[in-house]
Design a protein around this motif. Sequence first.
Motif, PDB file in Angstrom:
ATOM      1  N   GLU A   3      14.322  -6.285  -0.628  1.00 16.80           N
ATOM      2  CA  GLU A   3      14.075  -7.720  -0.438  1.00 16.80           C
ATOM      3  C   GLU A   3      12.676  -8.150  -0.885  1.00 16.80           C
ATOM      4  N   THR A   4      11.841  -7.194  -1.276  1.00 18.65           N
ATOM      5  CA  THR A   4      10.468  -7.515  -1.679  1.00 18.65           C
ATOM      6  C   THR A   4      10.183  -6.835  -3.016  1.00 18.65           C
ATOM      7  N   SER A   5       9.033  -7.132  -3.592  1.00 22.64           N
ATOM      8  CA  SER A   5       8.735  -6.519  -4.889  1.00 22.64           C
ATOM      9  C   SER A   5       7.235  -6.276  -5.063  1.00 22.64           C
ATOM     10  N   GLY A   6       6.923  -5.419  -6.031  1.00 29.67           N
ATOM     11  CA  GLY A   6       5.535  -5.174  -6.417  1.00 29.67           C
ATOM     12  C   GLY A   6       4.645  -4.692  -5.290  1.00 29.67           C
ATOM     13  N   ASP A   7       3.397  -5.162  -5.319  1.00 33.04           N
ATOM     14  CA  ASP A   7       2.406  -4.744  -4.321  1.00 33.04           C
ATOM     15  C   ASP A   7       2.746  -5.259  -2.923  1.00 33.04           C
ATOM     16  N   PHE A   8       3.449  -6.394  -2.859  1.00 38.97           N
ATOM     17  CA  PHE A   8       3.848  -6.911  -1.545  1.00 38.97           C
ATOM     18  C   PHE A   8       4.800  -5.918  -0.874  1.00 38.97           C
ATOM     19  N   THR A  43      -8.070  -4.940  -6.814  1.00 36.31           N
ATOM     20  CA  THR A  43      -6.837  -4.238  -6.473  1.00 36.31           C
ATOM     21  C   THR A  43      -6.662  -4.269  -4.952  1.00 36.31           C
ATOM     22  N   ALA A  44      -5.413  -4.325  -4.516  1.00 35.71           N
ATOM     23  CA  ALA A  44      -5.138  -4.416  -3.066  1.00 35.71           C
ATOM     24  C   ALA A  44      -5.010  -3.041  -2.416  1.00 35.71           C
ATOM     25  N   ASP A  45      -5.018  -1.986  -3.224  1.00 35.13           N
ATOM     26  CA  ASP A  45      -4.712  -0.642  -2.703  1.00 35.13           C
ATOM     27  C   ASP A  45      -5.595  -0.219  -1.535  1.00 35.13           C
ATOM     28  N   ILE A  46      -6.925  -0.380  -1.690  1.00 34.63           N
ATOM     29  CA  ILE A  46      -7.833   0.081  -0.636  1.00 34.63           C
ATOM     30  C   ILE A  46      -7.663  -0.752   0.633  1.00 34.63           C
ATOM     31  N   TRP A  47      -7.383  -2.060   0.466  1.00 29.24           N
ATOM     32  CA  TRP A  47      -7.128  -2.933   1.621  1.00 29.24           C
ATOM     33  C   TRP A  47      -5.893  -2.465   2.380  1.00 29.24           C
ATOM     34  N   ILE A  48      -4.820  -2.210   1.631  1.00 32.29           N
ATOM     35  CA  ILE A  48      -3.568  -1.766   2.259  1.00 32.29           C
ATOM     36  C   ILE A  48      -3.788  -0.437   2.982  1.00 32.29           C
ATOM     37  N   LYS A  49      -4.479   0.495   2.311  1.00 30.17           N
ATOM     38  CA  LYS A  49      -4.683   1.817   2.908  1.00 30.17           C
ATOM     39  C   LYS A  49      -5.469   1.732   4.212  1.00 30.17           C
ATOM     40  N   ILE A  50      -6.617   1.052   4.183  1.00 29.41           N
ATOM     41  CA  ILE A  50      -7.465   1.003   5.381  1.00 29.41           C
ATOM     42  C   ILE A  50      -6.815   0.196   6.504  1.00 29.41           C
ATOM     43  N   LEU A  51      -6.265  -0.984   6.168  1.00 32.90           N
ATOM     44  CA  LEU A  51      -5.737  -1.882   7.210  1.00 32.90           C
ATOM     45  C   LEU A  51      -4.442  -1.395   7.858  1.00 32.90           C
ATOM     46  N   THR A  52      -3.796  -0.397   7.255  1.00 34.24           N
ATOM     47  CA  THR A  52      -2.535   0.088   7.842  1.00 34.24           C
ATOM     48  C   THR A  52      -2.622   1.520   8.379  1.00 34.24           C
ATOM     49  N   GLU A  99     -10.746 -13.684   5.492  1.00 35.91           N
ATOM     50  CA  GLU A  99      -9.681 -14.473   4.846  1.00 35.91           C
ATOM     51  C   GLU A  99     -10.207 -15.223   3.630  1.00 35.91           C
ATOM     52  N   ASP A 100     -11.378 -15.861   3.781  1.00 36.68           N
ATOM     53  CA  ASP A 100     -11.975 -16.588   2.656  1.00 36.68           C
ATOM     54  C   ASP A 100     -12.376 -15.631   1.537  1.00 36.68           C
ATOM     55  N   ALA A 101     -12.904 -14.461   1.926  1.00 40.55           N
ATOM     56  CA  ALA A 101     -13.304 -13.463   0.925  1.00 40.55           C
ATOM     57  C   ALA A 101     -12.084 -12.999   0.120  1.00 40.55           C
ATOM     58  N   LEU A 102     -10.983 -12.752   0.818  1.00 35.39           N
ATOM     59  CA  LEU A 102      -9.741 -12.343   0.136  1.00 35.39           C
ATOM     60  C   LEU A 102      -9.235 -13.441  -0.791  1.00 35.39           C
ATOM     61  N   GLU A 103      -9.261 -14.669  -0.301  1.00 35.97           N
ATOM     62  CA  GLU A 103      -8.778 -15.816  -1.085  1.00 35.97           C
ATOM     63  C   GLU A 103      -9.570 -15.942  -2.381  1.00 35.97           C
ATOM     64  N   LEU A 116      -3.564 -11.764  -7.426  1.00 35.71           N
ATOM     65  CA  LEU A 116      -2.462 -11.237  -6.613  1.00 35.71           C
ATOM     66  C   LEU A 116      -1.327 -12.242  -6.510  1.00 35.71           C
ATOM     67  N   SER A 117      -0.125 -11.722  -6.262  1.00 37.35           N
ATOM     68  CA  SER A 117       1.006 -12.614  -5.992  1.00 37.35           C
ATOM     69  C   SER A 117       0.737 -13.360  -4.692  1.00 37.35           C
ATOM     70  N   GLY A 118       1.334 -14.537  -4.562  1.00 38.82           N
ATOM     71  CA  GLY A 118       1.155 -15.340  -3.347  1.00 38.82           C
ATOM     72  C   GLY A 118       1.586 -14.591  -2.107  1.00 38.82           C
ATOM     73  N   ASP A 119       2.687 -13.827  -2.204  1.00 40.71           N
ATOM     74  CA  ASP A 119       3.204 -13.087  -1.044  1.00 40.71           C
ATOM     75  C   ASP A 119       2.228 -12.016  -0.583  1.00 40.71           C
ATOM     76  N   LEU A 120       1.664 -11.290  -1.526  1.00 42.18           N
ATOM     77  CA  LEU A 120       0.741 -10.211  -1.158  1.00 42.18           C
ATOM     78  C   LEU A 120      -0.525 -10.773  -0.517  1.00 42.18           C
TER      79      LEU A 120
END
Length: 326
Positions: A159-164, A198-207, A230-234, A241-245
């Motif tokens: 139901e999802t795709s890519g980095d999301f 890249t979102a990889d390091i964010w995903i790794k640390i935050l999860t 949130e502002d820094a990510l934006e 990044l895709s909107g979903d990710l």
Amino acid sequence: METEAKSQEISLLMSEDMWWGTLGSVRPFPNFRPERDVTVLHTALEKKDVSTTVRILTNRSNAQRRSLAQAYKNFSQKELDASLKKVLSGDLQSLILGLMMIPEQFEAHRLRKAMEGAGTDEETLLEILCTRTPQQLSDIRAAYNQEYKRDLEKDLISETSGDFSKLIVALLKKENGPGIIEQDVASLSEELKNKKPTADIWIKILTTRNPDHLRIVLEKLEFEKGQTVEDALEGHFKGVLSGDLKKGLKTLVRCIQNQYLFLAQRIQTMKAPVVQGVMVAHSEEDLLRVRVAYLQSTGTSLYTALQKQFKGELQQGLLAICRAED
């Protein structure tokens, strides 16, 4: 003998495998007697007396409702859920049937519903995956498999795709591991300077770190950058990044920083499925904290907001779960 039977019954109810928390709004009904409830409930369902049906089921704990469902079956030779479906409809039916499920079954049901139909409800997927602990998610996966004979991870991937999709799977398998605060702050800070984000390091640390650790990491990162995460990510991922990710990462950050505020803001949409989902899922765990966050963020108590937004028996049911004015 009666006293002994009653004490065994209480002990059974208290030993139920619940996500029990002292900050839930719904508590066990005192002097609970399923045989008495069943007689009243059976008559109410026969007469299509919706108000009495709602009053009984919203004023019992989940373990008591399960005991009541078994007593009803013994009494009438019918499944309580099937009888409820004949008498209730629409949002009210969804609310009461949700209350009849055990917690992990209810969250599994919400995830399945979020993936059914034409579009995927990413907000509900993120809400459940971001706010639940690794143990709760393991229970939800098992309930999902048992209920639907499907694999939750495979369904989420389809139901999802890519980095999301990568983020969603990481959330499903998240860990409460240790970490080194300064090292994690430095890694995220360095990534924010990266010309090719890249979102990889964010995903790794935050999860993979425990929530207390992550709250300190995000606090230090905000102090260092002089802006919210949130502002820094934006800004950092704008147009990359895709909107979903991006939405997923920002939701995860909000849940780590204050999940009660996040849930209160979800309720503020006042969409019936969202309100019911959050309130039923957290009714015996931490809804009191969500109520406090709702009042702090809106200036209005959740009880008053529900009174204004909903009518009739649906309002009656939601107010019973909410329990009181703040």
